[in-house]
Every structure is written in C-alpha cells, then in structure tokens.
Design an enzyme around this catalytic site. Structure first.
Site, PDB file in Angstrom:
ATOM      1  N   PRO A 275       9.710  84.349  -1.980  1.00 49.01           N
ATOM      2  CG  PRO A 275      11.834  83.392  -2.306  1.00 49.01           C
ATOM      3  CD  PRO A 275      10.987  84.584  -2.696  1.00 49.01           C
ATOM      4  N   GLY A 276       9.215  82.397   0.962  1.00 50.31           N
ATOM      5  CA  GLY A 276       9.423  82.389   2.408  1.00 50.31           C
ATOM      6  C   GLY A 276       9.753  80.981   2.869  1.00 50.31           C
ATOM      7  NE  ARG A 313       3.167  75.657   8.969  1.00 52.44           N
ATOM      8  CZ  ARG A 313       2.964  74.554   8.300  1.00 52.44           C
ATOM      9  NH1 ARG A 313       3.458  73.419   8.735  1.00 52.44           N
ATOM     10  NH2 ARG A 313       2.278  74.565   7.191  1.00 52.44           N
ATOM     11  CE1 TYR A 317      -2.759  77.898   8.597  1.00 55.05           C
ATOM     12  CE2 TYR A 317      -0.637  77.218   9.457  1.00 55.05           C
ATOM     13  CZ  TYR A 317      -1.500  78.214   9.065  1.00 55.05           C
ATOM     14  OH  TYR A 317      -1.098  79.512   9.124  1.00 55.05           O
ATOM     15  CB  CYS A 344      -5.464  74.172  29.273  1.00 59.99           C
ATOM     16  SG  CYS A 344      -4.272  74.102  30.595  1.00 59.99           S
TER      17      CYS A 344
HETATM   18  N1  LLP Z   1       4.047  86.919  -0.445  1.00 60.75           N
HETATM   19  C1  LLP Z   1       2.861  87.157   0.138  1.00 60.75           C
HETATM   20  C2  LLP Z   1       2.074  88.311  -0.283  1.00 60.75           C
HETATM   21  C3  LLP Z   1       2.393  86.279   1.125  1.00 60.75           C
HETATM   22  O1  LLP Z   1       1.216  86.510   1.694  1.00 60.75           O
HETATM   23  C4  LLP Z   1       3.186  85.167   1.530  1.00 60.75           C
HETATM   24  C5  LLP Z   1       2.727  84.253   2.565  1.00 60.75           C
HETATM   25  C6  LLP Z   1       4.422  84.981   0.891  1.00 60.75           C
HETATM   26  C7  LLP Z   1       4.816  85.876  -0.087  1.00 60.75           C
HETATM   27  C8  LLP Z   1       5.332  83.844   1.239  1.00 60.75           C
HETATM   28  O2  LLP Z   1       4.767  82.617   0.932  1.00 60.75           O
HETATM   29  P1  LLP Z   1       5.615  81.270   1.065  1.00 60.75           P
HETATM   30  O3  LLP Z   1       6.706  81.295   0.028  1.00 60.75           O
HETATM   31  O4  LLP Z   1       6.178  81.210   2.432  1.00 60.75           O
HETATM   32  O5  LLP Z   1       4.623  80.202   0.827  1.00 60.75           O
HETATM   33  N2  LLP Z   1       1.251  80.445   8.322  1.00 60.75           N
HETATM   34  C9  LLP Z   1       1.066  79.627   7.156  1.00 60.75           C
HETATM   35  C10 LLP Z   1       1.593  80.275   5.894  1.00 60.75           C
HETATM   36  C11 LLP Z   1       1.013  81.637   5.643  1.00 60.75           C
HETATM   37  C12 LLP Z   1       1.522  82.259   4.387  1.00 60.75           C
HETATM   38  C13 LLP Z   1       1.158  83.689   4.341  1.00 60.75           C
HETATM   39  N3  LLP Z   1       1.625  84.404   3.211  1.00 60.75           N
HETATM   40  C14 LLP Z   1       1.712  78.255   7.402  1.00 60.75           C
HETATM   41  O6  LLP Z   1       2.258  78.043   8.479  1.00 60.75           O
HETATM   42  O7  LLP Z   1       1.613  77.368   6.561  1.00 60.75           O
END
Ligand code: LLP
Length: 416
Positions: A275-276, A313, A317, A344
C-alpha cells in the site's frame, strides 16, 4: 481518519497551526502528520493480522526519510522500484528481508545493489529480466529470490494512467504465459522461485477487481503447486483508494482485508501487500500562499505560489483535491473560480470551476490529500526550487526536507 482539523478557526496539523509553520518556513510547503501515518499503517496491519503477512509500504508514494522512518518503526517493510529507493530504505535501517523490488525496468547496477543487500524478492516483469537476474546472480555466486508479476487482465476501473493490470498495459507477464515462465525459472541455477505477484492499479474504489484478480492468480498458484512449484508468498500489490471527495468513499482497509483473507484462508502462503496512497495520501497537505486574485473575462482566478511543479496530480490526471482556507472566517461569500499556479501552462491548476469561499491576496490555502504522489512527483519546471517538507509530532514540527535553493538548481550545470 486524519489529524488535520480546525481549532479556533485555524487549520491545524495535530496540535500545530499551519499558519505558524508558514510563518517560520515560508510557502509552499508540504506538511505531514506523524500520528496520521502511524494510525494508517496500524489500521492496515491490524486488518491483516489474522493471517501471515508482510506490509511493504510502497516508497514511491512518499519517500521522505522521516515518513519512511515513521512507518519502519511501526513494523512496515518496503516496496521499492529503484536503487535510489533502496538507498532510502537502507538509511532508515530496513533489513533486506522486509524489502520487495518491483518495476519493469530494473537496471544491472540496481539489481546488483539489491542482491548485495539481500532483499526478500524481486517481482519479475519479463523473461528478459529473469535471464538478466539469473546471470547477475550467477556472477555474484548467489541465487536471486523472485516472484513473477502476473498480469491478470482485470479492469481496475480507475484512471487509465494508473491502471496496470490489463492486457494492454506494460506491466507483468501475460496470464497465459506465466506457467511456462515459472517452469523455466524453477529450472534456472541462480533463481529461487518464492512467490507470485500482481498489482492491478491505483486509487481503486471498488473491491471487485481485487477479488477477480486474486481468484485468477490463486488458480495459477494451484496449477504451479500441482507441478511441484510451491510458493511461499502471494504479493497482491497496492491500489486501495482514498477519499479525495466527500461523496466518494472507498472501502475501509478492514473490508478490503476481509474479502482478500476470505480467499486465502486455507492456503499456506504469506500475504504481501504494497500500500502507498492509503497510508500517506491523507497524512499530508500542501500549504500554498495566495499571490493574486485576478478577475478574468469569464471567471475569477486565484493564483497561488504553488503550481503543477509542486503537485502535478490535477494537471496529469484531472485529479480532485480539497482546498481549504488555513484561517477560517465566517460570512465569506462563495464564488466559482479556478485555482491556478504560476507555471506557464493552462494545465497548471488545482481546481477548475470550483465553488470556494472567497480568498484574499496573502492568505494561506491548504491543498488536502497531498501526502501521496505529491512531493515525489514535483519538478523544477520553470526553474522553481522544490518546496520544503515538514513533519508534525503533537505540538512540535521539524523541517524534514529543506526548501531547495536556486543555487542548488544550477549546481550541476555548466556553460560549454
Ligand atoms: N505496487 C506497485 C507495483 C505499484 O506500481 C504501485 C503504484 C503501488 C504498489 C502502490 O499503489 P497505491 O497503494 O499507492 O495505489 N502517481 C499516481 C499513482 C501511481 C501509482 C503507481 N504505482 C497518482 O498520483 O495517482
């Protein structure tokens, strides 16, 4: 649940008014709540406590050392995607056995560094990567521990840029090819097959795609087991969404854990999760100052001192972030406006046609839910130094990354 709240009409992070930090640090700055990070990781870990698990926080979401250290002290491991991220988790003292390494483009030096450190496993994304791992591990007289990242071809129903588990995405091994690659891997001298990995996307607001993907990979696991390839780890990646808008509430981690564990209950596998966003997203805000209020032909623009170079973001997106005045005043009129940065580009905005309380020049604005994929995706576009990062603990705060200086921006350049 987070620890950002108004007290005496001042927006606080825990017990510190954001206006006090702004006075000392200047704007823009990111502010993270230690207590919120701790709360989020505890809730997530507790939810999976009934089964054998390893929670590997995805470093890419927010890689500040203070954030990593907070999570490590709570027992988290880490999901990394580069040598830079490996160095960060080493700095906070994380042992190799709590590290998994994801990503489609692992370089030779990156693989070497991870093998040297003795990480738990590489999540392999292609046959070429597997061959490279086998050969590098051989040259170091080691075995590379691996999982194969399988692409289950499930639609996560999220933004196309952050959807990763469909057959059209660059990620993972096509489902139909996975069995053959496992058989090949199991026969390689310098490869140790340990697990199966799958990550289908980010900011998922429904559990159905997670369950569909899990069912598919469990089917594969059974086939592998029948072939004598016994796995120890099932890595289901990250992806659980967070509430950016009040009306859209994603499932709680307990609910998420419940449905996943129901599928895994009879299996002798350790579950790994990455989780991130769900850990860091609502543990941080971006505080920016209002530079100008500009009345355009058709609408009003609130021009802030942070822009897409600080938080990209919305530009990338079309993402929604809540916007709040740091000093709450009652009786403000509301109006429909655009909140834009100094960059800009017309894509440089935090909100478009949003109804907001009227802001004045010189006021502070908090951009909510900016703890994940905020600072880490910032850039120096328009030669703007990156913002400071601050962490709050109770009634104290510390700058955990100094604001960049213009001298630092130029330091690596020369005139030919
Ligand atoms: N594991 C892998 C292999 C991943 O590619 C990612 C996120 C995660 C875990 C963590 O995912 P999470 O739990 O955070 O959803 N920049 C984008 C999000 C990119 C996510 C990339 N991979 C945003 O700002 O929404």
């Amino acid at each position: 649940m987070d620890y950002f709240h108004y007290s005496e009409n001042l927006l606080h992070c825990e017990e510190v008014p954001l206006s006090k930090i702004a006075q000392e640090v200047g704007t823009p700055f990111y502010c993270y709540s230690e207590k919120t990070l701790q709360h989020h990781i505890r809730v997530f870990k507790d939810a999976f406590a009934p089964i054998s698990n390893l929670i590997c926080y995805s470093v890419k979401a927010n890689s500040n050392l203070a954030v990593l250290s907070t999570l490590f002290k709570e027992g988290a491991g880490f999901d990394i995607v580069s040598a830079g991220e490996l160095e960060r988790v080493k700095r906070v003292g994380c042992p190799g056995e709590r590290i998994v390494y994801s990503g489609v483009g692992k370089g030779r030096d990156e693989i070497k560094a991870a093998l040297e450190y003795g990480i738990l496993m590489f999540n392999v994304e292609s046959r070429s990567e597997l061959l490279r791992l086998n050969s590098i591990a051989g040259s170091m007289a080691k075995k590379a521990p691996i999982a194969i990242r399988v692409n289950p071809d499930v639609d996560p129903q999220t933004h196309p840029y952050i959807s990763t588990g469909m057959r059209t995405n660059k990620f993972g091994i096509p489902f139909d090819k996975a069995l053959d690659l496992y058989t090949e891997a199991a026969a390689m001298e310098h490869i140790e097959v340990l697990g199966l990995d799958c990550h289908i996307g980010s900011q998922l607001t429904s559990l159905t795609p997670f369950v569909d993907a899990l069912k598919r990979v469990l089917h594969l696991e059974k086939k592998l087991s029948a072939l004598g390839i016994k796995l120890k780890y099932m890595d289901l990646g990250g992806g659980l969404g967070i509430p950016y808008e009040e009306e859209q509430i994603p499932p709680h981690p307990e609910h998420y854990a419940g449905v996943l564990m129901a599928e895994l209950v009879d299996l002798d596998l350790t579950l790994i999760l990455e989780p991130g966003r769900v850990i860091a997203g609502n543990a941080g805000v971006l505080v920016t100052g209002v530079e100008y209020i500009k009345q355009g032909e058709e609408k009003q623009f609130i021009i802030t001192d942070a822009g897409m170079s600080d938080l990209m973001r919305p530009a990338l997106y079309g993402a929604y972030h809540g916007l709040q005045p740091v000093v709450r005043r009652f009786g403000r009129e509301e109006s429909v406006c655009d909140v834009v940065g100094p960059i800009c580009e017309s894509g440089d905005y935090f909100a478009r046609d949003r109804t907001l309380p009227e802001f004045q020049e010189g006021e502070l604005m908090a951009v909510r839910s900016a703890g994940a994929y905020g600072f880490v995706m910032s850039s120096n576009y328009n030669s703007r130094p990156r913002a400071a990062e601050v962490m709050v603990r109770g009634d104290k705060f510390a700058v955990v990354r100094r604001r960049e200086t213009i001298a630092q921006l130029l330091e690596n350049e020369s005139i030919f």
